[in-house]
Enzyme design. Structure first.
Site, short mmCIF file in Angstrom:
data_model
loop_
_atom_site.label_atom_id
_atom_site.label_comp_id
_atom_site.label_asym_id
_atom_site.label_seq_id
_atom_site.Cartn_x
_atom_site.Cartn_y
_atom_site.Cartn_z
N GLU A 1 -11.52 -4.26 3.59
CA GLU A 1 -11.93 -3.98 4.97
C GLU A 1 -13.28 -3.27 5.04
O GLU A 1 -13.46 -2.35 5.84
CB GLU A 1 -10.88 -3.10 5.64
CG GLU A 1 -10.29 -3.76 6.84
CD GLU A 1 -9.25 -2.95 7.57
OE1 GLU A 1 -9.37 -1.73 7.69
OE2 GLU A 1 -8.32 -3.58 8.07
N GLU B 1 0.87 -1.19 0.00
CA GLU B 1 0.00 0.00 0.00
C GLU B 1 0.89 1.23 0.00
O GLU B 1 1.98 1.22 0.60
CB GLU B 1 -0.90 0.00 1.24
CG GLU B 1 -1.77 1.26 1.32
CD GLU B 1 -2.88 1.18 2.36
OE1 GLU B 1 -2.77 0.38 3.30
OE2 GLU B 1 -3.85 1.95 2.20
N CYS C 1 -6.64 0.67 2.81
CA CYS C 1 -7.69 1.70 2.78
C CYS C 1 -7.59 2.61 1.56
O CYS C 1 -8.57 3.23 1.16
CB CYS C 1 -7.61 2.56 4.04
SG CYS C 1 -8.05 1.66 5.52
O1 AHR Z 1 -2.19 -1.61 6.97
C1 AHR Z 1 -2.65 -0.33 7.29
C2 AHR Z 1 -4.15 -0.23 7.19
O2 AHR Z 1 -4.74 -1.08 8.12
C3 AHR Z 1 -4.75 -0.65 5.87
O3 AHR Z 1 -4.76 0.35 4.94
C4 AHR Z 1 -6.15 -1.01 6.26
O4 AHR Z 1 -6.70 -1.97 5.38
C5 AHR Z 1 -6.03 -1.45 7.68
O5 AHR Z 1 -6.96 -0.83 8.47
#
Ligand code: AHR
Length: 655
Positions: free
Chosen positions: A375, A49, A243
């Site tokens: 999520e 990410e 996220c």
């Molecule tokens: O890993 C960090 C964050 O944790 C991610 O973006 C999310 O999916 C989770 O809440």
């Protein structure tokens, strides 16, 4: 005197305890002649990410921040350089831009009395290595006069590292490039772009890349960071998050179609981690999308990982706005998924397959999985997922769909999601857990009772938190790493239901992180793997393809955990043992059913002197696997497992 006796008493007690512990009749029996279920050899993967400067400022090797002047403050990252004699102006304009998608550019009008220009601070500095080549490029347009341009690198203490000249600019936008070779190494250098002489010049897409990127790709990825990923031998890579997939609102969700093609056409966008944590604000965090979906697929191919793209399901992050696209309008979102499959796998004759071919990849990327939403939870998610499921399963039964069980591993959202996903016959459910080390030690049997005939599990985000979730005090220490390793033996033992797992997040820049702990830490020049990284590496480098039944008799050694697999091609039995206790444990290993064992077994052991031990830029291998050979005379032998350790044994057997 009394004090001396007490000390002696304590010492004797400790020695006695150590002896008792190390002579406890602990045994680990592995039945090599009774192979269990086939497991996914690509089970251990990575989660990428753009958080903590993971992409911009990290993996994407661009060294200029805000190269296109598209941040809301277009001069963020830039400062004006104007010696006292200089006369002229700097303005940000958008008339007749180089590119309409990123319309802003910089105009410098100089009277020529002195050099006039700008400096870029990079991503918390520009990391340069002495004598190496750095490729500078910019779109430049001459408006009037005959000014030249000086491109210079300065060290953090103001020393000139290199200077080069550009001249003869066209009155149309054109790309100009040159190469700089800094005299010395500096983690926080600056780039100067100066107009020399009287004239007016326009600048856009001012860029500086190391020539040495991963595979020396121009405009590519940071080689040391990709190497760390390649060394893991990850089975899959999940991207682009996290996220970041969902967006604070739907308008800033991740849209893959906007991330392919010429980089100048990829619209700059706010990174949600810019504003997410009030305690870690990062006002200069934006997404250039220089690392876009084509590059993600290419990266997966390069490191041998199966691609696992995650797409917005039409629901913005429920920790933020939770904005939901009407169910009747979901078609564009679903179409994005269909087009992505075509982009990755379709023939050159298809619309999106043709785009992949045009970008330089005639062969398909062999996409086998797609995630729908990250999520997300409750009815707003499940209703949307159901729509994706119906269309994608009908049109692409060959693609496995990853669905979300929400952010927590056992709350009401989680239970609701599982109930609905079971009803829908979902393929793979993505579970997440960030918790204290104890949670990981205490839940190694979590999957023992999972239905073998229901949806499979992707343990898609996890990390032990030495303090608590979102705390800035969390440490990547040995204790957390060993807790994760213990839990991973439970994932592996249940490999017929747990198909994939990935630690999260992957990268963090030491000067620009929002979230900790993370698997790999970087600065502008170096990167190091945490103890957690070496746990992942030991598992991912030694996966096996078939489960072997293992009985652990560990009375008196409650924190002993183990799993066993077979690497059929290599003819090897792989046994992973975690001793999470503070004392060494000697166990008798009984490799039953093995006719003969090659006497030289390979052993990798990860441990360190203290549970609090961590790696760092100055001691990157303080906690590091030690390799050794073990003389195994017969299928039954003793081995001592150090306190707080992960051990991987590879035994070559003949049946
Ligand atoms: O890993 C960090 C964050 O944790 C991610 O973006 C999310 O999916 C989770 O809440």
């Amino acid at each position: 005197m009394k004090h001396k006796f007490i000390c002696l008493g304590i010492a004797i007690g400790i020695i006695w305890l150590a002896l008792v512990m190390s002579v406890t009749a602990t045994s680990i029996t592995v039945k090599t002649d009774k192979p269990g279920a086939k497991i996914n050899p690509a089970m251990w993967g990575i989660f990428f990410e753009d958080i903590n400067f993971g992409a911009d400022g990290g993996l994407y090797a661009e060294l200029v921040k805000n190269r296109a002047f598209e941040f809301p403050d277009p001069m963020m990252g830039w400062s004006k350089l104007s010696p006292s004699k200089a006369r002229g102006t700097l303005t940000i304009r958008d008339k007749n831009p180089f590119n309409a998608k990123n319309p802003h550019y910089l105009r410098i009008e100089s009277e020529g009395k002195d050099l006039l220009g700008v400096a870029n601070e990079g991503f918390r500095g520009i990391g340069v290595v002495a004598s190496e080549a750095y490729n500078f490029s910019a779109q430049i347009r001459s408006v009037s006069g005959n000014a030249k341009v000086r491109v210079e690198l300065y060290s953090s203490n103001g020393a000139l590292l290199d200077t080069v000249r550009l001249e003869n600019f066209s009155s149309d936008w054109q790309n100009y490039s040159t190469v700089l070779h800094p005299k010395t190494t500096d983690a926080k250098a600056k780039l100067y772009v100066l107009v020399d002489g009287a004239g007016t010049l326009d600048f856009d897409m001012i860029s500086l890349f190391p020539a040495k990127t991963w595979k020396n790709q121009p405009g590519g990825l940071r080689a040391d960071m990709v190497q760390k990923l390649a060394d893991l031998k990850p089975g899959f890579m999940r991207f682009p998050g996290g996220c970041i997939v969902e967006g604070i609102y739907l308008t800033n969700r991740y849209q893959w179609k906007k991330t392919i093609g010429p980089v100048a056409e990829r619209e700059t966008m706010l990174n949600r981690w810019n504003v997410e944590f009030l305690h870690r604000p990062t006002p200069d965090y934006f997404q250039s999308f220089g690392l876009g979906f084509y590059e993600f697929f290419q990266l997966c191919e390069d490191i041998g990982a199966q691609p696992l793209p995650i797409l917005s399901c039409g629901l913005a992050c429920q920790f933020n706005s939770g904005e939901a696209c009407a169910l009747t309008n979901l078609d564009t979102y679903i179409q994005d998924a269909l087009d992505l499959i075509e982009f990755a796998n379709g023939p050159a004759t298809s619309t999106w397959g043709a785009k992949r071919v045009a970008l330089g990849h005639p062969e398909p990327f062999n996409l086998k999985m797609i995630g729908v939403g990250n999520e997300n939870w409750d009815a707003p998610y499940l209703e949307r997922y159901a729509k994706f499921h119906a269309v994608l399963k009908a049109q692409h039964p060959e693609i496995q769909l990853v669905s979300s069980a929400g952010p927590f591993p056992d709350d009401a959202h989680f239970k609701y999601a599982w109930q609905k996903l079971r009803e829908l016959h979902a393929d793979i459910v993505d579970e997440h857990c960030y918790a204290k080390p104890d949670w990981f030690f205490n839940n190694t049997h979590r999957y023992d009772g999972y239905d073998r005939n229901g949806p499979k599990v992707f343990f898609g985000e996890y990390a032990a938190q030495s303090d608590k979730v979102v705390s800035v005090e969390n440490r990547n220490n040995l204790e957390c790493a060993i807790a994760e390793a213990a839990y991973m033996t439970g994932l592996e033992r249940n490999g017929e239901v747990v198909r994939m797992a990935s630690y999260a997040p992957l990268f963090a820049h030491i000067d620009a992180w929002q979230w900790t702990p993370n698997l790999i830490w970087v600065n502008n020049l170096q990167s190091y793997g945490t103890p957690n990284y070496y746990v992942q590496k030991l598992f991912a480098n030694n996966p096996g393809d078939t489960l072997l039944p293992l009985t652990l008799d560990a009375a008196g050694a409650e924190k002993l955990f183990a799993s066993a697999t077979r690497d059929t091609a290599a003819g090897e039995v792989i046994i992973k043992v975690v001793n999470g206790g503070d004392l060494p444990v000697t166990a008798t290993l009984d490799i039953s059913g093995a006719g003969k064992i090659d006497s030289a077994a390979n052993v990798s052991t990860l441990t360190s002197g203290s549970l609090k031990d961590e790696n760092s830029f100055t001691a990157p291998q303080k906690v590091f696997p030690q390799e050794s050979k073990l003389d195994v005379g017969s299928p039954k032998f003793d081995h001592a497992f150090p306190a707080n350790s992960l051990t991987v044994l590879r035994l070559k057997i003949t049946q």
